[in-house]
Design a protein around this motif. Structure first.
Motif, PDB file in Angstrom:
ATOM      1  N   GLU A 185      12.124  -0.442 -11.858  1.00 26.13           N
ATOM      2  CA  GLU A 185      11.685  -1.721 -11.310  1.00 26.13           C
ATOM      3  C   GLU A 185      12.571  -2.150 -10.153  1.00 26.13           C
ATOM      4  O   GLU A 185      12.100  -2.647  -9.130  1.00 26.13           O
ATOM      5  N   LEU A 186      13.851  -1.955 -10.301  1.00 24.44           N
ATOM      6  CA  LEU A 186      14.788  -2.337  -9.246  1.00 24.44           C
ATOM      7  C   LEU A 186      14.564  -1.497  -8.002  1.00 24.44           C
ATOM      8  O   LEU A 186      14.609  -1.994  -6.872  1.00 24.44           O
ATOM      9  N   GLY A 187      14.315  -0.192  -8.212  1.00 21.28           N
ATOM     10  CA  GLY A 187      14.056   0.684  -7.071  1.00 21.28           C
ATOM     11  C   GLY A 187      12.792   0.281  -6.336  1.00 21.28           C
ATOM     12  O   GLY A 187      12.751   0.276  -5.106  1.00 21.28           O
ATOM     13  N   ARG A 188      11.745  -0.033  -7.098  1.00 19.78           N
ATOM     14  CA  ARG A 188      10.496  -0.452  -6.451  1.00 19.78           C
ATOM     15  C   ARG A 188      10.676  -1.772  -5.716  1.00 19.78           C
ATOM     16  O   ARG A 188      10.137  -1.973  -4.614  1.00 19.78           O
ATOM     17  N   TYR A 189      11.434  -2.657  -6.285  1.00 23.77           N
ATOM     18  CA  TYR A 189      11.673  -3.936  -5.615  1.00 23.77           C
ATOM     19  C   TYR A 189      12.464  -3.731  -4.325  1.00 23.77           C
ATOM     20  O   TYR A 189      12.175  -4.339  -3.297  1.00 23.77           O
ATOM     21  N   GLU A 190      13.442  -2.844  -4.396  1.00 18.05           N
ATOM     22  CA  GLU A 190      14.240  -2.553  -3.196  1.00 18.05           C
ATOM     23  C   GLU A 190      13.365  -1.945  -2.110  1.00 18.05           C
ATOM     24  O   GLU A 190      13.497  -2.277  -0.926  1.00 18.05           O
ATOM     25  N   GLU A 191      12.450  -1.064  -2.513  1.00 17.03           N
ATOM     26  CA  GLU A 191      11.549  -0.445  -1.540  1.00 17.03           C
ATOM     27  C   GLU A 191      10.652  -1.493  -0.902  1.00 17.03           C
ATOM     28  O   GLU A 191      10.376  -1.452   0.312  1.00 17.03           O
ATOM     29  N   ARG A 192      10.188  -2.445  -1.697  1.00 21.21           N
ATOM     30  CA  ARG A 192       9.344  -3.507  -1.147  1.00 21.21           C
ATOM     31  C   ARG A 192      10.112  -4.362  -0.149  1.00 21.21           C
ATOM     32  O   ARG A 192       9.604  -4.715   0.919  1.00 21.21           O
ATOM     33  N   VAL A 193      11.360  -4.669  -0.485  1.00 28.29           N
ATOM     34  CA  VAL A 193      12.194  -5.442   0.435  1.00 28.29           C
ATOM     35  C   VAL A 193      12.414  -4.673   1.729  1.00 28.29           C
ATOM     36  O   VAL A 193      12.377  -5.237   2.823  1.00 28.29           O
ATOM     37  N   ARG A 194      12.650  -3.352   1.608  1.00 27.02           N
ATOM     38  CA  ARG A 194      12.860  -2.547   2.809  1.00 27.02           C
ATOM     39  C   ARG A 194      11.620  -2.550   3.700  1.00 27.02           C
ATOM     40  O   ARG A 194      11.728  -2.617   4.931  1.00 27.02           O
ATOM     41  N   ARG A 195      10.450  -2.487   3.083  1.00 22.44           N
ATOM     42  CA  ARG A 195       9.216  -2.530   3.879  1.00 22.44           C
ATOM     43  C   ARG A 195       9.059  -3.873   4.580  1.00 22.44           C
ATOM     44  O   ARG A 195       8.633  -3.943   5.745  1.00 22.44           O
ATOM     45  N   GLN A 196       9.415  -4.955   3.878  1.00 20.44           N
ATOM     46  CA  GLN A 196       9.344  -6.276   4.507  1.00 20.44           C
ATOM     47  C   GLN A 196      10.331  -6.382   5.678  1.00 20.44           C
ATOM     48  O   GLN A 196      10.015  -6.960   6.718  1.00 20.44           O
ATOM     49  N   GLU A 197      11.534  -5.825   5.457  1.00 21.70           N
ATOM     50  CA  GLU A 197      12.524  -5.831   6.551  1.00 21.70           C
ATOM     51  C   GLU A 197      12.026  -5.019   7.749  1.00 21.70           C
ATOM     52  O   GLU A 197      12.191  -5.429   8.902  1.00 21.70           O
ATOM     53  N   ALA A 198      11.413  -3.865   7.463  1.00 18.13           N
ATOM     54  CA  ALA A 198      10.889  -3.032   8.546  1.00 18.13           C
ATOM     55  C   ALA A 198       9.777  -3.757   9.295  1.00 18.13           C
ATOM     56  O   ALA A 198       9.684  -3.699  10.529  1.00 18.13           O
ATOM     57  N   LEU A 199       8.910  -4.451   8.523  1.00 19.22           N
ATOM     58  CA  LEU A 199       7.829  -5.205   9.158  1.00 19.22           C
ATOM     59  C   LEU A 199       8.384  -6.298  10.064  1.00 19.22           C
ATOM     60  O   LEU A 199       7.904  -6.505  11.190  1.00 19.22           O
ATOM     61  N   ALA A 200       9.429  -7.008   9.571  1.00 16.97           N
ATOM     62  CA  ALA A 200      10.049  -8.058  10.381  1.00 16.97           C
ATOM     63  C   ALA A 200      10.665  -7.475  11.647  1.00 16.97           C
ATOM     64  O   ALA A 200      10.553  -8.056  12.744  1.00 16.97           O
ATOM     65  N   MET A 201      11.316  -6.311  11.507  1.00 17.31           N
ATOM     66  CA  MET A 201      11.915  -5.662  12.683  1.00 17.31           C
ATOM     67  C   MET A 201      10.840  -5.252  13.677  1.00 17.31           C
ATOM     68  O   MET A 201      10.997  -5.404  14.895  1.00 17.31           O
ATOM     69  N   GLY A 202       9.706  -4.742  13.151  1.00 15.64           N
ATOM     70  CA  GLY A 202       8.615  -4.347  14.040  1.00 15.64           C
ATOM     71  C   GLY A 202       8.041  -5.533  14.791  1.00 15.64           C
ATOM     72  O   GLY A 202       7.786  -5.457  15.996  1.00 15.64           O
ATOM     73  N   LYS A 203       7.830  -6.627  14.050  1.00 16.25           N
ATOM     74  CA  LYS A 203       7.302  -7.831  14.697  1.00 16.25           C
ATOM     75  C   LYS A 203       8.255  -8.340  15.775  1.00 16.25           C
ATOM     76  O   LYS A 203       7.828  -8.761  16.868  1.00 16.25           O
ATOM     77  N   ALA A 204       9.548  -8.311  15.479  1.00 19.64           N
ATOM     78  CA  ALA A 204      10.535  -8.767  16.458  1.00 19.64           C
ATOM     79  C   ALA A 204      10.525  -7.891  17.686  1.00 19.64           C
ATOM     80  O   ALA A 204      10.621  -8.373  18.823  1.00 19.64           O
ATOM     81  N   GLU A 205      10.399  -6.572  17.483  1.00 18.78           N
ATOM     82  CA  GLU A 205      10.387  -5.641  18.623  1.00 18.78           C
ATOM     83  C   GLU A 205       9.149  -5.853  19.479  1.00 18.78           C
ATOM     84  O   GLU A 205       9.208  -5.853  20.710  1.00 18.78           O
ATOM     85  N   ILE A 206       8.006  -6.050  18.805  1.00 15.59           N
ATOM     86  CA  ILE A 206       6.759  -6.295  19.556  1.00 15.59           C
ATOM     87  C   ILE A 206       6.858  -7.589  20.347  1.00 15.59           C
ATOM     88  O   ILE A 206       6.457  -7.670  21.511  1.00 15.59           O
ATOM     89  N   ALA A 207       7.419  -8.627  19.710  1.00 14.38           N
ATOM     90  CA  ALA A 207       7.556  -9.907  20.411  1.00 14.38           C
ATOM     91  C   ALA A 207       8.466  -9.766  21.610  1.00 14.38           C
ATOM     92  O   ALA A 207       8.207 -10.320  22.680  1.00 14.38           O
ATOM     93  N   THR A 208       9.533  -9.011  21.492  1.00 14.41           N
ATOM     94  CA  THR A 208      10.457  -8.799  22.614  1.00 14.41           C
ATOM     95  C   THR A 208       9.786  -8.040  23.743  1.00 14.41           C
ATOM     96  O   THR A 208       9.913  -8.392  24.918  1.00 14.41           O
ATOM     97  N   SER A 209       8.996  -7.013  23.414  1.00 13.67           N
ATOM     98  CA  SER A 209       8.292  -6.228  24.434  1.00 13.67           C
ATOM     99  C   SER A 209       7.296  -7.090  25.185  1.00 13.67           C
ATOM    100  O   SER A 209       7.187  -7.026  26.412  1.00 13.67           O
TER     101      SER A 209
END
Length: 256
Positions: A185-209
């Motif tokens: 459960e902890l591993g799956r939760y960590e993976e979900r958090v990582r995906r959310q972080e990646a999504l936030a990073m992607g959105k930030a990069e797109i906004a900057t571009s």
């Protein structure tokens, strides 16, 4: 078999019980110890009652013995008094009264002998009962000591079992929480958090571009005014070649 022998045998058997050996053979040591504690407690209560009766009988026998000894003593004193009176009367010449008191002295001596015999006959029985009572008392103390041993072992066993259960629960809890296991459960939760972080990073990069493109587009149109001005100048020059060509900011374009 007499009641005293039965009681003494039971006490001796219980006092000599090997608790450790019994525990080794028990399927459920704690239940067995609980039952043994109850049995010992009941047996001690019964033995105490039986010993109390035995001690009471001994005290009665001792009282009878002391009474016989005292009675024999009193008859001896009466025999001496009667014999002394007879001697005094005989010295005074009163033979008939002297004979009567001698007969009284004989009766007293007879009773004295009877009381002494009763006391003497009671001595072995009293001695035996005294030995039995001492053994019973010793056995009772041993039983109480064994009961304390049982209670102590039971309490130790219960405490050890609870400690072992607690340790097993902790180990099970630790085993169920494995942070390195991606399926946990902890591993799956960590993976979900990582995906959310990646999504936030992607959105930030797109906004900057997008912002950089907007500024680049603004820079691209910043020369439009100069281009229009130069184009107008070219057209004016073409219509009136004799006129002096205007100087345009950014360089001298009077000759082409």
């Amino acid at each position: 078999m007499s009641e005293k022998q039965t009681i003494l045998g039971r006490i001796s058997q219980l006092a000599k019980a090997n608790v450790n050996a019994l525990l080794d053979r028990a399927e459920d040591p704690q239940k067995m110890l609980d039952q043994m504690v109850r049995d010992y407690t009941n047996s001690i209560a019964e033995a105490q009652d039986a010993v109390a009766v035995t001690v009471g009988n001994l005290r009665l026998a001792q009282a009878d013995y002391n009474e016989d000894v005292e009675t024999a003593k009193q008859w001896g004193q009466k025999a001496l008094a009667a014999s002394t009176r007879a001697d005094s009367l005989r010295t005074a010449g009163n033979e008939s009264e002297a004979a009567r008191f001698d007969n009284l002295a004989k009766v007293a001596i007879t009773n004295q002998l009877a009381s002494e015999k009763e006391a003497k006959d009671a001595e072995p029985m009293i001695k035996s009962q005294e030995e039995v009572v001492e053994k019973l008392k010793t056995g009772l103390e041993q039983m109480k000591g064994k009961l304390n041993e049982l209670k102590s072992k039971r309490d130790q066993l219960v405490a050890r079992e609870k400690t072992a259960d607690a340790q097993n629960q902790v180990q099970d809890a630790i085993s169920s929480i494995n942070v390195l296991d991606p399926t946990s459960e902890l591993g799956r939760y960590e993976e979900r958090v990582r995906r959310q972080e990646a999504l936030a990073m992607g959105k930030a990069e797109i906004a900057t571009s997008s912002l950089e493109d907007q500024f680049a587009e603004l820079e691209d149109h910043s020369n439009d005014f100069e281009i229009e001005a130069r184009l107008a100048a070219l057209k004016a020059d073409a219509q009136d070649p004799g006129e002096e060509k205007p100087q345009i900011e950014g360089g001298d374009f009077t000759s082409y």
